[in-house]
Design a protein around this motif. Structure first.
Motif, mmCIF file in Angstrom:
data_model
loop_
_atom_site.group_PDB
_atom_site.id
_atom_site.type_symbol
_atom_site.label_atom_id
_atom_site.label_comp_id
_atom_site.label_asym_id
_atom_site.label_seq_id
_atom_site.Cartn_x
_atom_site.Cartn_y
_atom_site.Cartn_z
ATOM 1 N N TYR A 216 -45.842 -25.586 -49.564
ATOM 2 C CA TYR A 216 -44.727 -24.640 -48.465
ATOM 3 C C TYR A 216 -45.375 -23.675 -47.859
ATOM 4 C CZ TYR A 216 -41.190 -20.417 -48.385
ATOM 5 O OH TYR A 216 -40.150 -19.804 -47.851
ATOM 6 N N SER A 217 -46.677 -22.983 -47.619
ATOM 7 C CA SER A 217 -47.093 -22.368 -46.277
ATOM 8 C C SER A 217 -46.803 -22.643 -45.042
ATOM 9 C CB SER A 217 -48.010 -21.593 -46.851
ATOM 10 O OG SER A 217 -49.342 -22.663 -46.839
ATOM 11 N N LEU A 218 -47.233 -24.204 -45.561
ATOM 12 C CA LEU A 218 -48.085 -25.125 -44.621
ATOM 13 C C LEU A 218 -46.810 -25.848 -43.595
ATOM 14 C CD1 LEU A 218 -50.995 -26.654 -45.930
ATOM 15 C CD2 LEU A 218 -50.916 -25.386 -43.719
ATOM 16 N N LEU A 219 -45.562 -25.653 -44.617
ATOM 17 C CA LEU A 219 -44.568 -26.501 -44.050
ATOM 18 C C LEU A 219 -43.496 -25.162 -43.248
ATOM 19 C CD1 LEU A 219 -42.198 -28.482 -44.372
ATOM 20 C CD2 LEU A 219 -40.979 -27.734 -45.752
ATOM 21 N N LYS A 220 -43.452 -24.277 -43.987
ATOM 22 C CA LYS A 220 -43.268 -23.118 -42.800
ATOM 23 C C LYS A 220 -43.481 -22.783 -41.265
ATOM 24 C CE LYS A 220 -41.259 -18.393 -43.841
ATOM 25 N NZ LYS A 220 -41.749 -16.868 -44.731
ATOM 26 N N ASN A 221 -45.202 -22.672 -41.444
ATOM 27 C CA ASN A 221 -45.714 -22.123 -40.214
ATOM 28 C C ASN A 221 -45.029 -23.126 -39.270
ATOM 29 O OD1 ASN A 221 -47.882 -23.713 -40.835
ATOM 30 N ND2 ASN A 221 -48.796 -22.124 -41.901
ATOM 31 N N ARG A 271 -60.346 -22.318 -53.048
ATOM 32 C CA ARG A 271 -58.949 -22.606 -52.529
ATOM 33 C C ARG A 271 -58.390 -22.433 -51.199
ATOM 34 N NH1 ARG A 271 -53.698 -20.569 -50.176
ATOM 35 N NH2 ARG A 271 -51.638 -21.041 -51.221
ATOM 36 N N GLU A 272 -58.878 -21.427 -50.872
ATOM 37 C CA GLU A 272 -59.242 -20.933 -49.427
ATOM 38 C C GLU A 272 -59.694 -21.836 -48.385
ATOM 39 O OE1 GLU A 272 -57.680 -19.300 -45.860
ATOM 40 O OE2 GLU A 272 -56.579 -18.901 -48.197
ATOM 41 N N LYS A 273 -60.909 -22.529 -49.007
ATOM 42 C CA LYS A 273 -61.989 -23.586 -48.560
ATOM 43 C C LYS A 273 -61.239 -24.545 -48.110
ATOM 44 C CE LYS A 273 -66.180 -25.313 -48.208
ATOM 45 N NZ LYS A 273 -68.409 -25.214 -49.006
ATOM 46 N N PHE A 274 -60.473 -24.999 -49.545
ATOM 47 C CA PHE A 274 -59.561 -26.148 -49.376
ATOM 48 C C PHE A 274 -58.944 -25.898 -48.370
ATOM 49 C CE2 PHE A 274 -56.520 -29.022 -51.244
ATOM 50 C CZ PHE A 274 -56.516 -29.844 -51.337
ATOM 51 N N HIS A 275 -57.677 -24.868 -48.222
ATOM 52 C CA HIS A 275 -57.142 -24.424 -47.463
ATOM 53 C C HIS A 275 -57.324 -24.895 -46.227
ATOM 54 C CE1 HIS A 275 -53.299 -22.214 -46.444
ATOM 55 N NE2 HIS A 275 -53.072 -22.963 -45.808
ATOM 56 N N GLU A 276 -58.393 -24.353 -45.125
ATOM 57 C CA GLU A 276 -58.955 -24.371 -44.361
ATOM 58 C C GLU A 276 -59.238 -26.453 -44.318
ATOM 59 O OE1 GLU A 276 -58.782 -22.438 -42.091
ATOM 60 O OE2 GLU A 276 -57.846 -21.287 -43.830
ATOM 61 N N LEU A 282 -54.732 -31.756 -40.487
ATOM 62 C CA LEU A 282 -53.348 -31.687 -40.241
ATOM 63 C C LEU A 282 -53.492 -31.298 -38.458
ATOM 64 C CD1 LEU A 282 -51.228 -29.637 -42.928
ATOM 65 C CD2 LEU A 282 -51.374 -32.279 -42.407
ATOM 66 N N LEU A 283 -54.649 -31.191 -37.957
ATOM 67 C CA LEU A 283 -54.659 -30.630 -36.222
ATOM 68 C C LEU A 283 -54.747 -32.337 -35.529
ATOM 69 C CD1 LEU A 283 -56.923 -27.502 -35.999
ATOM 70 C CD2 LEU A 283 -54.967 -27.671 -35.696
#
Length: 293
Positions: A216-221, A271-276, A282-283
């Motif tokens: 959701y946050s990746l879609l939102k930003n 979780r944050e490491k995976f998020h990064e 996605l770049l």
């Protein structure tokens, strides 16, 4: 400092003259060159955004905010304003697709946000049916003895009643869990089994809802634009968001076991490491992150 000065001079003076020279040499406006020169997908759609955002023409500025039903009319208006022949079917088709992708992304976020805002309601028959469906998909050989039961902990909920775990992501969290379990049933059961590992185990359902928040946050930003524009030649749908979620669940499980955390107490760190890691993937303008049926 010099970078800012150059950026100002380029946008204020040099860019106009460069575009003027290129139009003389090629006989095409900037939009024609961008839409004709970039490969289909994210590279093409993202490349035209600056052209729309800095233009002084109202039609071009409004093009990125157009609704799906108005895309065709908007394309005609842009071609008229830029003095592009209506017979240029290549330009017309490419612009139509790009505007559909842009408007579709905004509509998708609107739909996802609306689903997230729906709180889980134990009095709602549809909500309850989806919850029971989740249990049956993951635990086909074990009957749920009661609606309020410690058995829910077996699939990774925190307590006797799963509805309390859906507070943050609302119904979206449940819909995601059911979608993955229904479309990738074998994978979901395997990951559930792995989540019960004596040393590296984690709460399957809770982590799944956490990954809904990540998607959701990746879609939102706007981070999902390249992925969705490459994946869909037209309007991104809720189905495509669910597919991305499935990718996250599958990849996070692999990531967790590869990293071998000391305990679940370090979940937020990993979780944050995976998020990064996902944000880095996605770049790439050519990125497509999905599982296949």
């Amino acid at each position: 400092m010099w970078a800012h000065v150059w950026g100002f001079l380029y946008s204020k003076y040099f860019r106009f003259w460069l575009k003027w020279i290129l139009r003389l040499l090629t006989g095409k406006c900037e939009l024609q060159r961008l839409l004709g020169g970039a490969e289909a997908g994210a590279r093409r759609t993202l490349s035209i955004m600056p052209s729309f955002l800095i233009k002084s023409f109202t039609v071009l500025r409004n093009a990125v905010h157009v609704e799906e039903a108005e895309v065709e009319k908007c394309v005609r208006n842009v071609m008229k304003e830029k003095k592009i022949e209506q017979e240029d079917t290549g330009f017309k088709t490419n612009l139509h697709i790009s505007l559909l992708q842009i408007s579709g992304y905004k509509k998708l976020y609107f739909n996802v946000e609306n689903l997230r805002k729906v709180p889980y309601d134990s009095e709602n028959e549809d909500h309850e049916e989806q919850l029971i469906e989740l249990w049956n998909l993951l635990m086909p050989h074990e009957n749920l003895k009661a609606r309020i039961s410690k058995q829910w902990c077996d699939i990774g909920f925190q307590g006797d009643d799963p509805k309390t775990d859906f507070r943050g992501m609302g119904l979206l969290g449940l819909v995601n869990l059911v979608y993955f379990s229904k479309h990738y049933t074998n994978e979901a059961r395997q990951i559930l089994s792995r989540s019960n590992h004596p040393k590296l185990g984690y709460s399957y359902a809770i982590v799944g809802i956490n990954l809904t928040e990540m998607a959701y946050s990746l879609l939102k930003n706007g981070a999902l634009k390249a992925h969705l524009y490459n994946m869909v030649s037209g309007l991104p749908q809720m189905e495509h968001f669910h597919q991305f979620y499935c990718y996250l669940v599958y990849e996070f499980d692999k990531f967790w076991f590869e990293e071998e955390p000391e305990s679940i107490m370090h979940f937020n760190q990993y979780r944050e490491k995976f998020h990064e890691k996902i944000k880095g993937l996605l770049l790439d303008c050519k990125v497509v992150l999905t599982l296949q049926d």
